[in-house]
Structure formats: C-alpha cells, structure tokens
Design an enzyme around this catalytic site. Sequence first.
Site, PDB file in Angstrom:
ATOM      1  N   CYS A 186      -1.807  -2.652   7.653  1.00 28.86           N
ATOM      2  CA  CYS A 186      -1.596  -3.714   6.586  1.00 28.86           C
ATOM      3  C   CYS A 186      -0.281  -4.336   6.601  1.00 28.86           C
ATOM      4  O   CYS A 186      -0.339  -5.576   6.267  1.00 28.86           O
ATOM      5  CB  CYS A 186      -1.840  -2.891   5.303  1.00 28.86           C
ATOM      6  SG  CYS A 186      -3.690  -2.425   5.304  1.00 28.86           S
ATOM      7  N   ASP A 233       0.908  -1.270   0.080  1.00 29.82           N
ATOM      8  CA  ASP A 233      -0.170   0.032   0.050  1.00 29.82           C
ATOM      9  C   ASP A 233       0.801   1.406   0.187  1.00 29.82           C
ATOM     10  O   ASP A 233       0.559   2.325   0.636  1.00 29.82           O
ATOM     11  CB  ASP A 233      -0.932   0.036   1.340  1.00 29.82           C
ATOM     12  CG  ASP A 233      -1.890  -1.053   1.229  1.00 29.82           C
ATOM     13  OD1 ASP A 233      -2.060  -1.996   0.327  1.00 29.82           O
ATOM     14  OD2 ASP A 233      -2.932  -1.257   2.026  1.00 29.82           O
ATOM     15  N   LYS A 277      -6.692  -5.246  -2.813  1.00 32.81           N
ATOM     16  CA  LYS A 277      -7.481  -5.841  -1.495  1.00 32.81           C
ATOM     17  C   LYS A 277      -8.375  -4.764  -1.190  1.00 32.81           C
ATOM     18  O   LYS A 277      -8.409  -3.478  -1.267  1.00 32.81           O
ATOM     19  CB  LYS A 277      -6.417  -6.316  -0.869  1.00 32.81           C
ATOM     20  CG  LYS A 277      -5.658  -5.035  -0.287  1.00 32.81           C
ATOM     21  CD  LYS A 277      -4.693  -5.841   0.847  1.00 32.81           C
ATOM     22  CE  LYS A 277      -3.703  -4.514   1.339  1.00 32.81           C
ATOM     23  NZ  LYS A 277      -4.555  -3.689   2.063  1.00 32.81           N
TER      24      LYS A 277
HETATM   25  C1  VGL Z   1      -4.484   0.504   5.689  1.00 27.57           C
HETATM   26  C2  VGL Z   1      -6.033   1.597   7.292  1.00 27.57           C
HETATM   27  C3  VGL Z   1      -7.044   1.361   6.440  1.00 27.57           C
HETATM   28  C4  VGL Z   1      -3.091   0.353   5.524  1.00 27.57           C
HETATM   29  C5  VGL Z   1      -5.638   0.499   4.806  1.00 27.57           C
HETATM   30  O1  VGL Z   1      -2.895   0.207   4.608  1.00 27.57           O
HETATM   31  O2  VGL Z   1      -2.290   0.205   6.564  1.00 27.57           O
HETATM   32  N1  VGL Z   1      -4.820   1.174   6.932  1.00 27.57           N
HETATM   33  N2  VGL Z   1      -6.849   0.727   5.221  1.00 27.57           N
END
Ligand code: VGL
Length: 205
Positions: free
Chosen positions: A151, A9, A106
């Site tokens: 994540c 991410d 995802k």
């Molecule tokens: C994430 C919060 C919400 C992350 C993703 O990538 O860590 N954190 N969605």
Amino acid sequence: MKNALIIVDVQNDFCPGGALPVPEGDKIVPVINGISKKFFKVIATQDWHPENHISFAKTHNKNVGEVVEIDGVKQILWPVHCVEGSSGANFHKDLDLSNVDLILRKGRNPLIDSYSAFFENDKKTETGLHYYLKGLGINDVYICGLALDYCVYYTAMDSVKLGFNTYVILDATKGVDVPEGNIEKATSHMEKEGIRLIKSSDLRK
Ligand code: VGL
Ligand code: ZN
C-alpha cells in the site's frame, strides 16, 4: 510549499499478532507519532474490507499466496484481514490520531482491491484523495506506514504520477517482502520514478 503526510494502514491486522502481520510493523508507531505534528495536513488510511472481499483467499476457496486474475487485474490472495468494523481493522492503539485531519477508508468494494490511497487496483476508480490534496494547494506528499511493498508503494507511485513531489519516510514504514525480494524491487522502482526515500531525521523541526 504546503505538505501532507499520508499514514498508510497502521492497523492491528498489519502488526505482529494480526491477521496479515508485517514484521516489526508496530515499531514504526513511535516514529510516526514523532513527526505527524510537522505537516500542514495529515491523512490516515484504513484498509477496510467487507467480509467476502475479493482479495481474501477464503472468498475463492484457494490458498493464501495464490494469484488469481480478475478483469485483467492480478490479485494476490491474502488471509482475511481488516474486515470493516473488526478490531483488526482498528488503528494500532498507540498511533497518535490527534494530528490527523482526514481518515480515508479504502478497499470497501467487494469486487476490487485498493492498495493505493489514490486509486483502486483498476487504476481508474478514484478515492478522492487527489482532489483533497489538490484543492488544498498541497505540492509535497510524504508517505509512511504499512506495508512498504504494497500500500505504501502503490500510494507513492500514484502520488508521483499525479505530479506531487513525493517522499517515502523509510524508518516510518515496514514491508511484508511477499514474494521474497519484493521490498528491494519496490524501493528501487520508487527511486527510478523520482520518489525520494528519506529518513524521519531529514524532516525539518
Ligand atoms: C495491504 C495487502 C493487502 C497493505 C493491504 O496495507 O499494504 N497489503 N491489503
Ligand atoms: Zn487489504
């Protein structure tokens, strides 16, 4: 031993200026660019949510940071982030994608969040990444990216549970620390489960 790097991410919304910024999230980009050539396979994930996603406070008319429980799964409510196709969902512009073999998205199901790159938050629904790595005979999984205490943490915990030798590259990840103390909690829990916390300089040239 075959290895893989999972870049979690590294998207605009998780970098300073984004919707859910991780402090200094952009600082890891050059570190990741410097190591991604060293791996047999490189996977980059994208958090990729529909507009009405269950993890968004707005979906519930609640405040960011409130926690709701959905089918027995606790869900922290986040600001709207990484909406499919939006510029916030794009990879950071300086992230070198030339060594990336697989892009995995995802969090696409509106009704369930997916922190881990392996399983959605019900801990059952597979993303398929397990079979990709297993099918390629990969034993060693290295993880970096955002956010360390969400994540990255959940991806590493699933990776070690699935039997991969699992490493988190500490200088190639940053956390949100929500709630406060969460980074410390996540790192000590990972160590306890046998995940090795390393530095990028520990990797072989
Ligand atoms: C994430 C919060 C919400 C992350 C993703 O990538 O860590 N954190 N969605
Ligand atoms: Zn998300």
